[in-house]
Design a protein around this motif. Structure first.
Motif, short mmCIF file in Angstrom:
data_model
loop_
_atom_site.label_atom_id
_atom_site.label_comp_id
_atom_site.label_asym_id
_atom_site.label_seq_id
_atom_site.Cartn_x
_atom_site.Cartn_y
_atom_site.Cartn_z
N TYR A 145 0.85 -1.19 0.00
CA TYR A 145 0.00 0.00 0.00
C TYR A 145 0.89 1.24 0.00
CZ TYR A 145 -4.40 -2.43 1.10
OH TYR A 145 -5.53 -3.22 1.06
N GLN A 146 0.76 2.06 -1.03
CA GLN A 146 1.55 3.29 -1.10
C GLN A 146 0.86 4.38 -0.28
OE1 GLN A 146 3.10 4.33 -5.00
NE2 GLN A 146 3.19 6.49 -4.45
N THR A 147 0.99 4.25 1.02
CA THR A 147 0.33 5.18 1.94
C THR A 147 1.14 6.46 2.14
OG1 THR A 147 1.47 4.25 3.87
CG2 THR A 147 -0.63 3.23 3.23
N GLY A 148 2.44 6.40 1.75
CA GLY A 148 3.37 7.44 2.16
C GLY A 148 3.83 7.17 3.58
N SER B 260 6.70 5.80 -0.39
CA SER B 260 6.88 4.70 0.57
C SER B 260 5.52 4.24 1.08
CB SER B 260 7.77 5.16 1.72
OG SER B 260 9.07 5.50 1.23
N GLY B 261 5.52 3.26 1.98
CA GLY B 261 4.23 2.80 2.45
C GLY B 261 4.29 1.57 3.33
N VAL B 262 3.40 0.63 3.10
CA VAL B 262 3.19 -0.51 3.99
C VAL B 262 3.17 -1.81 3.19
CG1 VAL B 262 1.68 -1.56 5.71
CG2 VAL B 262 1.85 0.94 5.54
N PHE C 231 -8.32 8.02 9.69
CA PHE C 231 -7.23 7.14 10.11
C PHE C 231 -6.93 6.05 9.09
CE2 PHE C 231 -9.18 9.07 13.82
CZ PHE C 231 -8.07 9.68 14.39
N ALA C 232 -7.43 6.24 7.88
CA ALA C 232 -7.16 5.33 6.78
C ALA C 232 -6.50 6.12 5.65
CB ALA C 232 -8.46 4.69 6.29
N PRO C 233 -5.75 5.46 4.76
CA PRO C 233 -5.19 6.16 3.62
C PRO C 233 -6.33 6.66 2.72
CG PRO C 233 -4.30 3.93 3.82
CD PRO C 233 -5.44 4.03 4.77
N LEU D 117 -5.77 -0.30 7.54
CA LEU D 117 -5.76 -1.00 6.25
C LEU D 117 -6.68 -2.20 6.30
CD1 LEU D 117 -1.92 -1.06 5.44
CD2 LEU D 117 -3.63 0.56 4.62
N GLU D 118 -7.46 -2.38 5.27
CA GLU D 118 -8.36 -3.52 5.15
C GLU D 118 -9.30 -3.62 6.36
OE1 GLU D 118 -5.75 -6.86 4.45
OE2 GLU D 118 -5.58 -6.36 2.32
N SER D 119 -9.58 -2.47 6.96
CA SER D 119 -10.51 -2.37 8.09
C SER D 119 -10.09 -3.20 9.30
CB SER D 119 -11.93 -2.79 7.65
OG SER D 119 -12.37 -1.99 6.57
#
Length: 384
Positions: A88-91, A146-148, A238-240, A259-261
């Protein structure tokens, strides 16, 4: 590949380091066996769990910044080729106080290496991320690319790919090699004899158990609690993309957005007490939960009363200063020790696999920082 129990290389440990090492060795044409006592990224493994941050900022540590850059590119290519979107490209947001030396050094290193990033002042931080209580923080570094990584599933995917490409996998326990000199074989719990030209032990928190005389006092296994808090119904703050992955180095805390709840993940990067990965309970303590709730009240006030929806106990296994270990066993010329990755190693799996494969082939020079000789018996953490 026929399971004839005779290989060019045998890799013991199917965590992120071992899995990528096995895959990289296979791609050089080697006949490879991969073994793990509990299974790839199992619940006891340091590579287990749902998620890991992948960031480029490492203070002045250009070596790890460059390894992160390389690893992210390989991870993304791997996921695209296998059709498994596990990044996940959340930064990533590094939150910093005014005199944060690590953050200032990170900024210089990112600029030197050419990593895309933004430097945000306090006003910009508050405008972009109003759900965070910044306290004494005055600026930050944001890495938009970057991300997760979804850790457990990512390791399983690497092992699955390695098997598809011809690696033989055995879920069996391997005991400590006996004697000295060149190792000819290892024996497994299934009475299987594995012969190989080279043996790589990438056993994570078990490395000190496999080689107790050599590594028991040089691999520090610590208990680490991880928490997932439920976000308010319908709340997307609180989610991307509203919230990236983040770390606050001064507080030794880090977190992953919802992520993904599964919930808002948060943990302390402070090293916990010594821990046995085989025998000790993995139930978070009441004191740990209380401490984390107090932190949420200060940094993420909207989550101060959020329910704890999931928690787990994992472990780090660090060397004395946090540098990785990649070196030959001093008494077995064809046995390699690979580990010391916990706390920051997961992201580097692809680069580690390439490095170890290169070391075995003699095409990659030794890195002095990864040598056994550089590992001490007292922790003095330098890598974050």
């Amino acid at each position: 590949m026929t399971k004839n129990n005779s290989y060019d290389a045998a890799v013991v440990g199917a965590g992120v380091f071992g899995a990528w090492t096995a895959l990289c060795l296979r791609r050089t044409g080697q006949r490879v066996a991969l073994l793990d006592a509990y299974g790839p990224a199992n619940a006891r493994a340091s590579s287990g769990g749902e998620s890991r941050l992948i960031r480029m900022a490492y203070g002045a540590d250009e070596l790890y910044t460059r390894w992160s850059v390389r690893s992210l590119a390989v991870w993304k290519e791997f996921f695209a080729r296998t059709g498994k979107p596990l990044f996940y490209q959340t930064g990533i947001l590094w939150i910093a106080n005014a005199q944060d030396a690590q953050a200032m050094a990170s900024r210089e290193t990112l600029e030197r290496v050419g990593v895309r990033h933004e430097v945000l002042n306090r006003r910009e931080l508050e405008k972009r991320f109003p759900q965070i209580g910044f306290g004494q923080a005055s600026w930050g570094i944001f890495e938009p690319e970057s991300g997760v990584l979804l850790a457990r599933r990512a390791v399983a995917a690497v092992v699955e790919a390695a098997i598809a490409e011809g690696v033989d996998y055995f879920q069996e326990f391997v005991s400590t090699p006996a004697g000295a000199g060149k190792l000819a074989r290892i024996q497994t719990s299934a009475n299987r004899e594995i012969r190989a030209g080279e043996f790589v032990f990438a056993c994570g928190p078990w490395l000190g158990k496999v080689f107790p005389k050599l590594l028991d006092e040089r691999i520090f296994v610590t208990r680490q609690e991880v928490y997932f808090f439920g976000v308010p119904a319908g709340d997307q703050r609180f989610a991307p993309p509203a919230l990236p992955g983040w770390l606050f180095q001064e507080d030794l805390t880090y977190g992953v957005p919802d992520l993904e709840s599964r919930g808002f993940k948060i943990a302390l990067d402070r090293h916990g007490p010594s821990f046995d990965p085989d025998t000790q309970a993995r139930v978070p303590t009441a004191d740990g939960i209380t401490e984390m709730r107090a932190y949420l009240a200060a940094r993420f006030p909207a989550l101060a009363e959020a329910p704890l929806v999931e928690a787990r106990v994992c472990q780090y296994e660090n060397t004395s200063n946090g540098d990785f270990l990649v070196d030959r066993h001093p008494e077995h010329e064809n046995v390699w020790l690979v580990g010391g990755g916990s706390g920051h190693g997961f992201k580097h799996g692809p680069a580690m696999g390439e490095h170890v494969a290169g070391r075995l082939a003699g095409t990659v020079p030794a890195e002095a920082r990864f040598s056994l000789a550089s590992k001490e018996t007292v922790q003095r953490r330098k890598v974050y």
